[in-house]
Design an enzyme around this catalytic site. Structure first.
Site, PDB file in Angstrom:
ATOM      1  CG  HIS A  16       0.607   6.523  -0.385  1.00 57.54           C
ATOM      2  ND1 HIS A  16      -0.367   7.442  -0.639  1.00 57.54           N
ATOM      3  CD2 HIS A  16      -0.202   5.439   0.559  1.00 57.54           C
ATOM      4  CE1 HIS A  16      -1.159   6.490  -0.169  1.00 57.54           C
ATOM      5  NE2 HIS A  16      -1.120   6.282   1.021  1.00 57.54           N
ATOM      6  CG  HIS A  25      -1.683   0.540   1.368  1.00 58.82           C
ATOM      7  ND1 HIS A  25      -3.307   0.815   0.465  1.00 58.82           N
ATOM      8  CD2 HIS A  25      -1.589   2.185   2.431  1.00 58.82           C
ATOM      9  CE1 HIS A  25      -3.206   2.628   1.432  1.00 58.82           C
ATOM     10  NE2 HIS A  25      -2.681   3.296   1.664  1.00 58.82           N
ATOM     11  CD  GLU A  26       1.773   3.629   3.263  1.00 59.55           C
ATOM     12  OE1 GLU A  26       2.309   5.037   2.937  1.00 59.55           O
ATOM     13  OE2 GLU A  26       0.872   3.210   4.672  1.00 59.55           O
ATOM     14  CD  GLU A  80      -6.471   6.047   0.720  1.00 60.03           C
ATOM     15  OE1 GLU A  80      -5.274   6.085   0.977  1.00 60.03           O
ATOM     16  OE2 GLU A  80      -6.372   4.277   0.874  1.00 60.03           O
TER      17      GLU A  80
END
Lengths: 497, 497
Positions: free
Chosen positions: A268, A264-265, A294
């Protein structure tokens, strides 16, 4: 130097202060000894004041007015840059300094009370402090709404989602809210027909989790010459585009949360890394709002990494990393684990299908509170009724209800909708990418993210803040931002396969 | 707010920028991936420009003039703080911005050439670039000398050693330069009569070196709630007084350099930690010059930790940490290793006895070059002649001579004397502390540094920049800063025992 050029210089300084604050923030979370906390707060506060003064100084307003009058020949990027400068300036100058200060103090106080009230499930304990935060937030919203020419709620939303509007969100979320109670029983019914997944048995040693995490970061395209992975209590993606600082936390009894957290990170981080190099430290060079941000993390975590193609690549890696019985590491089994759906009370634990319900509920409630259509005394009951409506379950206590999230208590109003907007944008972008190039999905089975990331870099990352999110989505996917593609995605992944 | 109060606010901001730069610097040396270097330079440069602008802004000069006129009732610390503000302001405003910029560029260029010229032992290659640095440095010195009312050299010295003067240093260094050729043969003769030391045999695992280093840092009084130990290519003590960031490097074939490096940097750190809490971020609250700073590291490394008392404490710890033959870890043997004297070409490898000769040579040469009494073409020959005079050895090539140190090539002129001033101050302070409280030395045999550190904190650290180094030494030791005590120390440690 022209007014525009002088503005570029001022905003470069603003951007360098932002960079320094990012490093201080990362250091605070990863390295700082406890005794450094007090002076670190002072340092950060002083740098933030300097940033604020740069924006609100009379010279900035004068230069913006001058640049508008000058009629200097600016190219399209410079025009967008100037527009973003104006946006930042409007936000910064709209709110009187004493209100900013009062809200900051009230939020800190309220957050501290909330940290006690949440485990005690005692909403009444925090309600007065929350009332103070809400009142001051509404004052802030009123000031910003005047400056921006929009509704109270939209003025707060605009801080996180530039150009966003509740009219648009209402339509999309109503659509989704009508869809979920319909599709959820189908999802659960199909799931009940599947065999129960074999659960991997720990412990999962931290060093192996970390090695796997790093390996997958590289697979995704993360360049360790331009970033790091460290540990912190709350995982985040910090740093600057040329030096990204990811963090995660490890749990030896559960590798899924850390692994998915890293993926997830990394989503980003890859967004930040792909921002336009020529516009570093300028407003137009920054990421375009929290919804698009997001969308990039959910693109990786949800669209790509919980899909069949990637799971077939991941399965043997997990077996190699952690060993144990082979049936656990079959990709079908992993799919059952990673795509397990179960309505629950807690947003951050929610699956992809039920997550939007949590967000829609919060969005509706915070809008009503900000617009003055609801009182704080009504919040717990309204929360519980909303959960019943959307997910069919009712929290037995406020700890599992309206006390669970920090946002409102810390003064962050208008943020929540960006989570689900991000999920919908991710679905819409992934769909468009696959249509343009089928390899985007098929290559994930070989752990090759380059078609996907190449497409994202070109169509999303490299645009920075050149245009609003809605315009970008329309331009890149050929359709307006709405819930259709996301709904199709959920049906295909959770009902039809 | 009075002018003085406004100045305090401005200098607080200056101090917070300094803090942020310290964290960025530490991060650059310890954590930053290589790809972050370019943007880090931009960030740091922008923050430094902001600092410079804070000092040189017309408001600062106006406020200083106003504060002088006001005749506001200031207490003694405020008066000293104002004096330090004036000093910083004078240094910052003396030099035109284009000269600062030209010197910075010339130094960077020269340093890059030096990095090639040094290993090639090719002075001619770097001499033109060094000439440019020297010419611009002399321009800077002229500007500062006008503003400060002192000689060219003293104006540079004052950057590192506020209130220092070459008249004073000349006297002290001449004394020492007369003493060294006399005492060195006696030291070597005595050493020749001793048995050769048993050399510890490695490898010395990094994790054990590090554990021992941390243990000794705690023994010295370092509080890990207010600091860290990490690794970097060049060891340093960075961070801020409430959050000190030490670094070292480890060599598995040699534990002495890392261990002594840690002790040395801990001396610096304890000085910073002991600076007056009430004056954080104000000029008077900062460390008083490089000579006093160096005295605190040498106090620990040389006075305390190479003395018999501490070595008797250290010996069993080393045996426990690294194992192997017992005779190696006897404190007499350690003393022979740690106090071995041997004239050599390289300053940073020099022992306590011969080190001052290296410094005196550099001091005399840089003063002559700055004052225009010597040309750069004469430097290599003058260097070699000076080494012959002071230490009786002549470098066979400039790599081992005038090319060895980065300082001049990087534009740092006027720094060198602080090393040996520090060594003399350390001797003088240690002597005074022992006279006042014999436990200062005896307790070191139990690894108890609290009498020494308590004395230093009260008599040195807590004074910050309240007074000049010479005044502090006079006040605390009851005698002016001179070479006498240091000479006695060398005789006692290296000739008479």
């Amino acid at each position: 130097m022209s007014a525009y050029q002088q503005l570029q210089q001022r905003f470069k300084r603003h951007g360098c202060l932002e960079d320094a604050l990012a490093v201080l923030h990362w250091d605070t979370a990863t390295n700082m000894p406890s005794g450094g906390a007090e002076v670190r707060s002072e340092q950060s506060a002083e740098l933030e004041v300097m940033q604020h003064e740069l924006l609100t100084a009379p010279e900035t307003g004068d230069l913006l007015a001058q640049a508008a009058e000058d009629g200097e020949q600016l190219d399209a990027w410079q025009v967008s840059n100037l527009r973003e400068m104006q946006r930042l300036w409007r936000h910064a100058t709209a709110v009187p300094a004493d209100l900013v200060d009062a809200l900051s103090r009230a939020s800190q106080r309220c957050e501290m009370i909330w940290r006690e009230a949440r485990p005690a499930s005692n909403y009444a304990q925090v309600q007065p402090a929350l009332q103070e935060v809400l009142d001051l937030t509404r004052d802030k919203a009123r000031a910003k709404a005047d400056a921006l020419g929009c509704s109270l709620y939209d003025s707060l939303l605009d801080q996180y989602e530039p150009g966003g509007s509740s009219a648009q969100i209402d339509g999309i979320f109503d659509d989704l809210a009508g869809f979920l109670p319909d599709v959820l029983p189908q999802v659960l019914e199909r799931q009940a027909r599947e065999p129960a997944p074999h659960q991997p048995q720990g412990p999962f040693p931290v060093d192996r989790q970390e090695a796997l995490g790093r390996r997958l970061m590289k697979t995704l395209g993360f360049d360790f010459n331009h970033g790091r992975l460290d540990q912190s209590l709350h995982p985040f993606c910090g740093g600057v585009p040329d030096d990204l600082r990811l963090t995660t936390r490890y749990d030896e009894t559960d590798f899924v949360s850390s692994l998915m957290g890293i993926l997830h990170e990394t989503g980003h981080a890859l967004y930040e890394r792909g921002l336009p190099v020529d516009w570093r430290h300028q407003p137009v060079g920054q990421a375009r709002g929290m919804a698009l941000h997001e969308s990039q993390s959910l693109m990786v975590e949800m669209q790509a990494c919980r899909g069949d193609a990637f799971l077939s690549y991941l399965a043997p890696l997990l077996a190699e990393t952690f060993g144990g019985p082979a049936e656990v590491w079959q990709s079908e089994n992993l799919a059952r684990i990673y795509r397990h759906v179960e309505p629950g009370f807690i947003r951050v634990d929610a699956d992809e299908v039920t997550y939007p319900a949590h967000v829609i509920l919060r969005y509706r409630l915070e809008k009503a509170l900000i617009e003055g259509d609801m009182e704080l005394g009504e919040l717990p009951a309204a929360w519980n009724a909303g959960m019943k409506d959307l997910l069919g379950i009712e929290p037995p206590e406020d700890r599992l209800g309206c006390l669970q999230d920090i946002h409102w208590y810390a003064g962050e109003w208008g943020y929540f909708p960006t989570y689900t907007l991000g999920a919908m944008i991710a679905a819409q972008l992934f769909d468009a990418a696959r249509r343009e190039n089928p390899q985007v999905e098929t290559h994930l089975a070989q752990g090759d993210f380059s078609p996907l990331m190449g497409w994202l870099r070109q169509n999303v990352h490299a645009w920075g803040s050149f245009m609003d999110t809605s315009d970008l989505v329309q331009r890149v996917t050929g359709r307006p931002l709405d819930a259709e593609v996301f709904k199709t995605h959920l049906r295909q992944r959770y009902v039809e396969t």
